[in-house]
Design a protein around this motif. Structure first.
Motif, PDB file in Angstrom:
ATOM      1  N   MET A  12       0.861  -1.178   0.000  1.00 22.13           N
ATOM      2  CA  MET A  12       0.000   0.000   0.000  1.00 22.13           C
ATOM      3  C   MET A  12       0.902   1.234   0.000  1.00 22.13           C
ATOM      4  N   ASP A  13       0.682   2.113  -0.995  1.00 21.30           N
ATOM      5  CA  ASP A  13       1.504   3.324  -1.066  1.00 21.30           C
ATOM      6  C   ASP A  13       0.963   4.403  -0.120  1.00 21.30           C
ATOM      7  N   ILE A  14       1.696   5.500   0.021  1.00 22.22           N
ATOM      8  CA  ILE A  14       1.338   6.549   0.978  1.00 22.22           C
ATOM      9  C   ILE A  14      -0.025   7.172   0.669  1.00 22.22           C
ATOM     10  N   ARG A  15      -0.360   7.307  -0.614  1.00 23.43           N
ATOM     11  CA  ARG A  15      -1.659   7.887  -0.976  1.00 23.43           C
ATOM     12  C   ARG A  15      -2.805   6.995  -0.507  1.00 23.43           C
ATOM     13  N   GLU A  16      -2.634   5.684  -0.652  1.00 25.93           N
ATOM     14  CA  GLU A  16      -3.652   4.743  -0.185  1.00 25.93           C
ATOM     15  C   GLU A  16      -3.749   4.763   1.340  1.00 25.93           C
ATOM     16  N   LYS A  17      -2.621   4.898   2.017  1.00 25.41           N
ATOM     17  CA  LYS A  17      -2.637   4.975   3.478  1.00 25.41           C
ATOM     18  C   LYS A  17      -3.392   6.214   3.956  1.00 25.41           C
ATOM     19  N   ILE A  18      -3.207   7.332   3.267  1.00 24.07           N
ATOM     20  CA  ILE A  18      -3.904   8.560   3.634  1.00 24.07           C
ATOM     21  C   ILE A  18      -5.414   8.403   3.396  1.00 24.07           C
ATOM     22  N   ALA A  19      -5.789   7.838   2.263  1.00 21.91           N
ATOM     23  CA  ALA A  19      -7.213   7.621   1.964  1.00 21.91           C
ATOM     24  C   ALA A  19      -7.836   6.664   2.977  1.00 21.91           C
ATOM     25  N   ARG A  20      -7.108   5.615   3.345  1.00 20.30           N
ATOM     26  CA  ARG A  20      -7.610   4.663   4.334  1.00 20.30           C
ATOM     27  C   ARG A  20      -7.802   5.344   5.686  1.00 20.30           C
ATOM     28  N   ARG A  21      -6.862   6.185   6.072  1.00 17.12           N
ATOM     29  CA  ARG A  21      -6.977   6.896   7.354  1.00 17.12           C
ATOM     30  C   ARG A  21      -8.162   7.848   7.344  1.00 17.12           C
ATOM     31  N   ALA A  22      -8.371   8.539   6.228  1.00 17.34           N
ATOM     32  CA  ALA A  22      -9.520   9.446   6.116  1.00 17.34           C
ATOM     33  C   ALA A  22     -10.821   8.668   6.235  1.00 17.34           C
ATOM     34  N   ALA A  23     -10.888   7.493   5.625  1.00 19.03           N
ATOM     35  CA  ALA A  23     -12.098   6.665   5.691  1.00 19.03           C
ATOM     36  C   ALA A  23     -12.413   6.255   7.128  1.00 19.03           C
ATOM     37  N   LEU A  24     -11.397   6.072   7.948  1.00 17.67           N
ATOM     38  CA  LEU A  24     -11.607   5.673   9.346  1.00 17.67           C
ATOM     39  C   LEU A  24     -12.260   6.779  10.171  1.00 17.67           C
ATOM     40  N   GLU A  25     -12.215   8.011   9.688  1.00 23.55           N
ATOM     41  CA  GLU A  25     -12.821   9.142  10.396  1.00 23.55           C
ATOM     42  C   GLU A  25     -14.333   9.224  10.185  1.00 23.55           C
ATOM     43  N   LEU A  26     -14.845   8.524   9.195  1.00 14.34           N
ATOM     44  CA  LEU A  26     -16.258   8.646   8.842  1.00 14.34           C
ATOM     45  C   LEU A  26     -17.149   7.853   9.789  1.00 14.34           C
ATOM     46  N   LYS A  27     -18.311   8.416  10.042  1.00 16.58           N
ATOM     47  CA  LYS A  27     -19.263   7.817  10.973  1.00 16.58           C
ATOM     48  C   LYS A  27     -20.496   7.329  10.215  1.00 16.58           C
ATOM     49  N   ASN A  28     -21.096   6.290  10.719  1.00 16.88           N
ATOM     50  CA  ASN A  28     -22.290   5.711  10.132  1.00 16.88           C
ATOM     51  C   ASN A  28     -23.368   6.788   9.938  1.00 16.88           C
ATOM     52  N   GLY A  29     -23.970   6.821   8.746  1.00 15.34           N
ATOM     53  CA  GLY A  29     -25.077   7.725   8.463  1.00 15.34           C
ATOM     54  C   GLY A  29     -24.681   9.082   7.919  1.00 15.34           C
ATOM     55  N   GLU A  30     -23.391   9.388   7.832  1.00 11.60           N
ATOM     56  CA  GLU A  30     -22.961  10.697   7.341  1.00 11.60           C
ATOM     57  C   GLU A  30     -23.157  10.841   5.828  1.00 11.60           C
ATOM     58  N   PHE A  31     -23.354  12.087   5.409  1.00 10.59           N
ATOM     59  CA  PHE A  31     -23.283  12.462   4.000  1.00 10.59           C
ATOM     60  C   PHE A  31     -21.898  13.050   3.801  1.00 10.59           C
ATOM     61  N   VAL A  32     -21.123  12.483   2.875  1.00  5.25           N
ATOM     62  CA  VAL A  32     -19.714  12.828   2.729  1.00  5.25           C
ATOM     63  C   VAL A  32     -19.420  13.283   1.308  1.00  5.25           C
ATOM     64  N   ASN A  33     -18.871  14.482   1.182  1.00  2.00           N
ATOM     65  CA  ASN A  33     -18.444  15.003  -0.110  1.00  2.00           C
ATOM     66  C   ASN A  33     -16.981  14.642  -0.324  1.00  2.00           C
ATOM     67  N   LEU A  34     -16.676  14.086  -1.494  1.00  2.00           N
ATOM     68  CA  LEU A  34     -15.305  13.730  -1.827  1.00  2.00           C
ATOM     69  C   LEU A  34     -14.804  14.606  -2.964  1.00  2.00           C
ATOM     70  N   GLY A  35     -13.724  15.325  -2.715  1.00  3.91           N
ATOM     71  CA  GLY A  35     -13.086  16.125  -3.753  1.00  3.91           C
ATOM     72  C   GLY A  35     -12.225  15.241  -4.642  1.00  3.91           C
ATOM     73  N   PHE A  36     -11.429  15.874  -5.508  1.00  5.66           N
ATOM     74  CA  PHE A  36     -10.593  15.086  -6.411  1.00  5.66           C
ATOM     75  C   PHE A  36      -9.221  14.838  -5.790  1.00  5.66           C
ATOM     76  N   GLY A  37      -8.472  13.933  -6.390  1.00  3.90           N
ATOM     77  CA  GLY A  37      -7.168  13.554  -5.848  1.00  3.90           C
ATOM     78  C   GLY A  37      -7.327  12.371  -4.914  1.00  3.90           C
ATOM     79  N   MET A  38      -6.579  12.373  -3.831  1.00  5.57           N
ATOM     80  CA  MET A  38      -6.613  11.253  -2.885  1.00  5.57           C
ATOM     81  C   MET A  38      -8.007  10.960  -2.327  1.00  5.57           C
TER      82      MET A  38
END
Length: 114
Positions: free
Chosen positions: A1-27
């Motif tokens: 897993m490269d650093i970009r994937e690690k950052i995306a995985r860490r960001a995903a861990l911050e999300l909570k059940n039921g949230e509406f989440v906007n994703l920008g471009f890039g990572m």
């Protein structure tokens, strides 16, 4: 897993059940690939999509469906595709709980120029 994937995985861990989440471009476009099991969120792409899923497998992509970075996406049951004006009406209307944005420019001290 490269650093970009690690950052995306860490960001995903911050999300909570039921949230509406906007994703920008890039990572941020990789976040759907790392959502923890049991966490269900509604993902929005800035270019006009609601309820997208993870990146499709090779050969499974629909060329008409893409995220804010133009990469192929999957659509979950009940998904909607709409224009950019509707997308930003969702954002500006206060219907998004979390936004994960890409940094256009980041200097050596971590300051973001977006």
């Amino acid at each position: 897993m490269d650093i970009r994937e690690k950052i995306a995985r860490r960001a995903a861990l911050e999300l909570k059940n039921g949230e509406f989440v906007n994703l920008g471009f890039g990572m941020p476009t990789a976040v759907p690939n790392f959502l923890p099991e049991g966490v269900q969120v509604t993902l929005q792409s800035e270019n006009g999509c609601l309820m997208m899923g993870p990146t499709p497998s090779a050969g499974e992509a629909d060329p008409d469906n893409g995220n804010a970075g133009g990469q192929p996406i999957t659509l979950l049951p009940g998904a909607a595709i709409f224009d950019l004006c509707e997308s930003f009406a969702i954002i500006r209307g206060g219907h998004v709980n979390t936004a994960i944005l890409g940094g256009l420019e980041v200097d050596q001290e971590g300051n973001i120029a977006n």
